[in-house]
Design an enzyme around this catalytic site. Structure first.
Site, PDB file in Angstrom:
ATOM      1  N   ARG A 143      -6.359  11.923  -7.052  1.00 12.96           N
ATOM      2  CA  ARG A 143      -7.562  11.107  -7.007  1.00 12.96           C
ATOM      3  C   ARG A 143      -8.799  11.862  -6.551  1.00 12.96           C
ATOM      4  O   ARG A 143      -9.898  11.298  -6.519  1.00 12.96           O
ATOM      5  CB  ARG A 143      -7.342   9.914  -6.069  1.00 12.96           C
TER       6      ARG A 143
ATOM      7  N   ARG B 277       0.820  -1.217   0.000  1.00 11.96           N
ATOM      8  CA  ARG B 277       0.000   0.000   0.000  1.00 11.96           C
ATOM      9  C   ARG B 277       0.852   1.265   0.000  1.00 11.96           C
ATOM     10  O   ARG B 277       0.451   2.302   0.524  1.00 11.96           O
ATOM     11  CB  ARG B 277      -0.966   0.016   1.186  1.00 11.96           C
TER      12      ARG B 277
ATOM     13  N   TYR C  63     -15.367 -12.138   0.736  1.00  8.53           N
ATOM     14  CA  TYR C  63     -16.074 -10.910   0.365  1.00  8.53           C
ATOM     15  C   TYR C  63     -17.388 -11.222  -0.334  1.00  8.53           C
ATOM     16  O   TYR C  63     -18.425 -10.599  -0.066  1.00  8.53           O
ATOM     17  CB  TYR C  63     -15.201 -10.046  -0.558  1.00  8.53           C
TER      18      TYR C  63
ATOM     19  N   ASP D 156      -6.917  -3.040  -7.165  1.00 11.47           N
ATOM     20  CA  ASP D 156      -7.610  -3.612  -6.011  1.00 11.47           C
ATOM     21  C   ASP D 156      -7.958  -5.053  -6.331  1.00 11.47           C
ATOM     22  O   ASP D 156      -8.201  -5.407  -7.496  1.00 11.47           O
ATOM     23  CB  ASP D 156      -8.882  -2.827  -5.688  1.00 11.47           C
TER      24      ASP D 156
ATOM     25  N   ARG E 266      -3.087   6.612   0.008  1.00  8.64           N
ATOM     26  CA  ARG E 266      -3.547   7.778   0.752  1.00  8.64           C
ATOM     27  C   ARG E 266      -2.495   8.439   1.626  1.00  8.64           C
ATOM     28  O   ARG E 266      -2.689   9.562   2.089  1.00  8.64           O
ATOM     29  CB  ARG E 266      -4.750   7.381   1.615  1.00  8.64           C
TER      30      ARG E 266
END
Length: 371
Positions: free
Chosen positions: A50, A37, A172, A86, A41
């Site tokens: 973004r 990651r 998921y 992702d 962010r």
């Protein structure tokens, strides 16, 4: 299948890089370092780029996905780029109604809870990904072309492709979104083994094609994430999950290239969260390197793996918020414990927290490279 001669591995651009050497078990003089990651962010340039764009839209816009992948390499001078995407992207492209909800994560519009819902899911042909993955392939190609010339790096930087392991995708799909205990998924595993096998096979084929596409387009290594496998008992993982993970990796195991008169396979890393008791089986599904989370010391992990497997990890992400002296001591301890393995790639024991200080990450890379 042989890689195209222009692929970074086949062309010799990344074959002898610190990262790829370590993944082969050939310890370089400088320990390679990158962060899961790392593209995201924690970087102000990412947040600016973004702004106003949904996560899955960013993943499927080749120019944006490529730029986001490159940002941490330029800033931190890490030894690998990890492709910005992702794990649910191949689900989306295969026809599953999924969105990534800010603050929540992937959410399925129609969780798979009944046999009819499973029938509808597996009726979606994974082969559609051969064309649907075009934006991903283009993003990888754009990225690889620029990774050859990043100032401040020792040479062409390898790109790591990644995909979610079948169990994490199945969890998921069944739970409908993130879950703390994956109770429904584990219940299906035991209550209806036939349905479970059908679901896992479909997930393996979908995510395997996603991983294969990234490698063929230019990724020099492949990482399989099993974020939720830590909720499983060893027997359940071995019997009901590992075969599907092995099926996923078959999509890249046949990809080879020639260098120095030898045939080489594209290196594969397998990482899971809370999987300290599963490491041996995770290696046996077909991984060359095993990623270790922050809960298991690297020397302990190496002992469990017979001292014969390259390791990746395992800085505790929480330490990024500690005083520098504390973080430095922790990093040096991780490096020391990593010496117990044939080779070691320094990484976090999970992903970069979104509120981590980017300057701390840069300083950490400098520390590792100075050793």
């Amino acid at each position: 299948m042989h890689l195209d001669s222009g692929h970074p591995l086949a062309a010799g651009l990344t074959h002898d890089s610190r990262l790829i050497r370590a993944y082969r078990g050939d310890r370089p003089s400088t320990t390679p370092v990158w962060f899961m990651r790392q593209a995201g962010r924690s970087l102000p340039e990412y947040r600016e780029l973004r702004a106003g764009t949904a996560m899955l839209d960013a993943c499927l816009t080749p120019g944006m996905a490529s730029e986001i992948t490159l940002q941490p390499v330029r800033r931190h001078h890490v030894d690998a780029a990890v492709f910005f995407s992702d794990i649910v992207v191949p689900l989306k492209l295969a026809g599953v109604d999924v969105e990534i909800v800010p603050g929540t994560g992937p959410v399925m519009a129609h969780p798979v809870r009944t046999n009819d819902e499973l029938d509808a899911l597996v009726a979606l042909d994974p082969a559609v990904l051969d064309e649907a993955l075009a934006p991903v392939i283009e993003a990888v190609r754009l990225t690889v072309a620029q990774l050859e010339h990043i100032p401040g790096t020792p040479g062409p930087t390898p790109l790591v492709g990644f995909a979610g392991a079948p169990f994490t995708l199945a969890a998921y799909l069944i739970e409908g979104g993130p879950s703390k205990d994956h109770m429904r998924a584990r219940a299906l595993m035991h209550s209806d083994p036939v349905a479970w096998s059908r679901l896992m096979a479909w997930c393996a084929d979908v995510t395997g094609r996603f991983l294969r596409a990234q490698v063929l387009a230019g990724a020099s290594a492949a990482q399989l994430f099993d974020s939720w496998a830590g909720s499983l008992a060893l027997t359940d993982y071995s019997d009901s999950v590992a075969p599907a993970s092995a099926r996923t990796l078959e999509y890249v195991h046949d990809i080879t290239y020639e260098r120095d008169g030898q045939t080489h396979r594209v290196p594969v890393v397998h990482f899971g969260v809370g999987t300290g008791d599963l490491l041996t089986v995770m290696h046996e599904v077909g991984a060359d390197t095993v990623g270790i989370d922050y809960r298991t010391p690297l020397d302990v992990a190496s002992e469990r793996l017979g001292g014969a497997v390259p390791l990746q990890g395992n800085i505790d992400p929480a330490m990024l918020f500690a005083p520098w002296s504390t973080l430095e001591e922790h990093v040096l301890d991780v490096l020391r414990r990593g010496e117990s393995a044939p080779a070691h790639v320094l990484n976090l024991g999970h992903g970069v927290p979104p509120d981590a200080d980017a300057e701390v990450l840069t300083r950490l890379v400098e520390l590792v490279h100075s050793r």
